[in-house]
Scaffold this motif. Structure first.
Motif, short mmCIF file in Angstrom:
data_model
loop_
_atom_site.label_atom_id
_atom_site.label_comp_id
_atom_site.label_asym_id
_atom_site.label_seq_id
_atom_site.Cartn_x
_atom_site.Cartn_y
_atom_site.Cartn_z
N LYS A 152 -6.42 -1.49 6.68
CA LYS A 152 -5.31 -2.41 6.39
C LYS A 152 -4.69 -2.09 5.03
O LYS A 152 -5.40 -1.71 4.09
N PRO A 153 -3.36 -2.22 4.90
CA PRO A 153 -2.71 -1.93 3.61
C PRO A 153 -3.10 -2.93 2.54
O PRO A 153 -3.62 -4.02 2.83
N ALA A 154 -2.84 -2.54 1.28
CA ALA A 154 -3.13 -3.42 0.15
C ALA A 154 -2.10 -4.55 0.09
O ALA A 154 -0.99 -4.42 0.58
N LEU A 155 -2.50 -5.64 -0.50
CA LEU A 155 -1.58 -6.76 -0.75
C LEU A 155 -1.57 -7.07 -2.24
O LEU A 155 -2.58 -7.50 -2.77
N PRO A 156 -0.48 -6.84 -2.95
CA PRO A 156 0.76 -6.20 -2.46
C PRO A 156 0.57 -4.69 -2.33
O PRO A 156 -0.34 -4.12 -2.94
N PRO A 157 1.43 -4.02 -1.53
CA PRO A 157 1.32 -2.57 -1.38
C PRO A 157 1.47 -1.84 -2.71
O PRO A 157 2.21 -2.30 -3.60
N SER A 158 0.77 -0.73 -2.86
CA SER A 158 0.81 0.05 -4.10
C SER A 158 1.11 1.51 -3.77
O SER A 158 0.26 2.23 -3.27
N ILE A 159 2.36 1.94 -4.05
CA ILE A 159 2.79 3.31 -3.75
C ILE A 159 2.74 4.14 -5.03
O ILE A 159 3.48 3.86 -5.98
N LYS A 160 1.88 5.15 -5.05
CA LYS A 160 1.68 5.94 -6.26
C LYS A 160 2.23 7.36 -6.16
O LYS A 160 2.17 8.11 -7.11
N TYR A 161 2.73 7.74 -4.97
CA TYR A 161 3.19 9.11 -4.75
C TYR A 161 4.61 9.12 -4.17
O TYR A 161 5.08 8.10 -3.65
N THR A 162 5.27 10.28 -4.25
CA THR A 162 6.65 10.41 -3.76
C THR A 162 6.72 10.44 -2.24
O THR A 162 7.69 9.97 -1.65
N HIS A 163 5.74 11.03 -1.60
CA HIS A 163 5.67 11.15 -0.13
C HIS A 163 6.88 11.86 0.46
O HIS A 163 7.65 11.31 1.24
N ASN A 164 6.98 13.14 0.06
CA ASN A 164 8.07 13.99 0.58
C ASN A 164 7.94 14.25 2.09
O ASN A 164 8.88 14.77 2.70
N GLU A 165 6.80 13.89 2.67
CA GLU A 165 6.67 14.07 4.12
C GLU A 165 7.73 13.26 4.88
O GLU A 165 8.07 13.58 6.02
N PHE A 166 8.27 12.22 4.23
CA PHE A 166 9.29 11.39 4.87
C PHE A 166 10.72 11.77 4.44
O PHE A 166 11.68 11.17 4.88
N LEU A 167 10.82 12.79 3.58
CA LEU A 167 12.12 13.19 3.05
C LEU A 167 13.05 13.70 4.16
O LEU A 167 12.66 14.52 4.99
N GLU A 168 14.28 13.20 4.17
CA GLU A 168 15.30 13.69 5.11
C GLU A 168 15.91 14.97 4.54
O GLU A 168 16.50 14.96 3.47
N VAL A 169 15.75 16.07 5.27
CA VAL A 169 16.29 17.35 4.82
C VAL A 169 17.62 17.62 5.53
O VAL A 169 17.71 17.48 6.76
N ALA A 170 18.64 18.00 4.77
CA ALA A 170 19.96 18.29 5.36
C ALA A 170 19.91 19.63 6.10
O ALA A 170 19.30 20.59 5.63
N ASP A 171 20.55 19.67 7.26
CA ASP A 171 20.60 20.90 8.07
C ASP A 171 21.83 21.71 7.65
O ASP A 171 22.92 21.54 8.19
N VAL A 172 21.64 22.63 6.69
CA VAL A 172 22.77 23.45 6.23
C VAL A 172 22.77 24.81 6.94
O VAL A 172 23.58 25.67 6.63
#
Length: 423
Positions: A195-215
């Protein structure tokens, strides 16, 4: 390969043998939420003269009814919680089970490690009317008997229920039950330990979710050309040559092959030098998280990690550059990173973007060939299709210490990729 003649029964529902299984809503963790895709796998078993009079489908069905008592959420269905997240409604509805007979010998299937959905797809039962993942059963089973006496167990499972380790623990437990044995690893079904923490604690950038532009017009290439699947075998000599070429100490086979495939795929797709390209792969968190996940944890005990650079950097620099990026991505997965990823989803409900991305999945250590329902272990195992076009799969090979790399690419890119694999 020509279509094989198969006659299927109507599906029957296999329910847990005991009616006293928990009902109500079953919690899925944030690590289960982003991978609600169906994985279709097949296990090929050869005939056993001693068991020729025994019906494989009956043995497997009875074993399923017994094992579902402990793996009871698989007999439910997917729904959405009041928080807008996936959750399982434990209804004891059961698992669709199909018996089938093929009008040929099992040898006709050939090598099932390379996906051929038109042929091998017939060995897995899918719900014809399911319009979305929410309507599809969490698990389906089909047993197809062949003229030679061999049979194929085909399964469809929703990835939100299991990762590779969990799936194999389930299949092995099912085999043990079918053989009248006690479970070696009983499932630990309480996913609230993540289960997530209460309140949530985000310590990293998490580039895995980054939207990459299709150039680089990658999307249009995939749309315009036929997707071609191919597999490449890397034996111990090839892997040793690759490791020697990068001159990096303690470089695993997974790391060097992942780096090679990422770099070569980027070249084959002719990405522009300024195109950002991303590599995603799952890391097992069972022993990395604190406290460690209990033995037999039933669910996804994996987190995605990410490497990111431009296509120019990746292709112009030596392979050792990509190897270092892969190693860094693995080292990123600390206890803090895992909990941060869990909390990141809680806060953002983001899904990993796959544009200009390679997602590598490794099945090399999963022990797919340990499944035994009383006919010995499988002579072959395989997947029917890759869940996404961006996925590359690493599989164990019959030949000792060899690894198979399996992926799909647009036809023109596959031609280039094949040339780059000549090492």
């Amino acid at each position: 390969m020509e279509a094989i003649p198969i006659k299927k029964s109507d599906p029957t529902m296999v329910r847990p043998e005991s009616e006293i299984t928990p009902r109500g809503l079953y919690f899925l963790s944030n690590l289960d939420q982003n991978i609600a895709v169906l994985t279709h796998t097949v296990y090929l078993f050869k005939a056993d003269e001693k068991k020729s009079r025994e019906n494989a489908a009956d043995v497997i069905r009875q074993g399923l009814a017994k094992v579902l008592v402990q793996f009871y959420p698989l007999a439910g269905n997917l729904t959405v919680s009041s928080e807008g997240k996936l959750i399982v409604k434990c209804t004891n509805e059961g698992v669709p089970f199909v018996e089938a007979v093929a009008g040929c010998d099992m040898d006709v299937l050939g090598d099932v490690t390379v996906p051929d959905p038109t042929v091998v797809g017939k060995l897995v039962h899918t719900l014809p009317g399911a319009k979305s993942i929410m309507e599809a059963p969490l698990l389906t089973v089909q047993v197809t008997e062949f003229k030679c006496g061999g049979f194929v167990l085909g399964m469809s499972m929703n990835h939100c229920m299991v990762d590779g380790i969990s799936a194999m623990e389930f299949v092995n437990s099912w085999g043990e039950t079918a053989r009248g044995k006690a479970l070696t690893i009983p499932p630990f079904t309480d996913r609230t330990v993540l289960k997530p923490a209460l309140p949530p604690s985000i310590k990293y950038t998490h580039n895995e979710f980054l939207e990459v532009a299709d150039v680089s017009n990658i999307a249009s290439l995939f749309q315009e050309e036929k997707l071609v699947y191919n597999s490449f075998v890397f034996n111990a000599d090839k892997v040793a040559r690759l490791k020697a070429a990068v001159c990096i100490k303690s470089c695993s086979t997974f790391v060097v092959l992942t780096a090679l495939v990422w770099r070569s795929r980027t070249m084959a797709l002719k990405m522009q030098p300024h195109q950002q390209t991303k590599l995603l792969f799952a890391v097992d968190i069972r022993s990395r998280i604190q406290p460690p996940l209990p033995k037999g944890y039933f669910g996804n005990g994996i987190v995605l990690t990410c490497a990111l650079c431009t296509a120019g950097e990746l292709t112009e620099k030596p392979l050792s550059f990509a190897v270092e990026l892969v190693k860094d991505a693995i080292e990123t997965v600390t206890n803090d990173f895992i909990w941060s990823a869990i909390d990141y989803f809680e806060t953002t409900r983001a899904r990993p973007s796959l544009m200009a991305t390679l997602l590598v999945t490794s099945w090399t250590r999963l022990g797919f060939k340990t499944a035994n329902f009383g006919w010995g272990t499988p002579v072959q195992t395989g997947c029917v299709n890759l869940p996404e076009k961006e996925v590359a799969l690493l599989l164990p090979c019959e030949e000792e210490k060899s690894t198979i790399v399996l992926l799909g690419l647009p036809a023109s890119a596959m031609k280039s990729f094949q040339e780059l694999m000549q090492i």
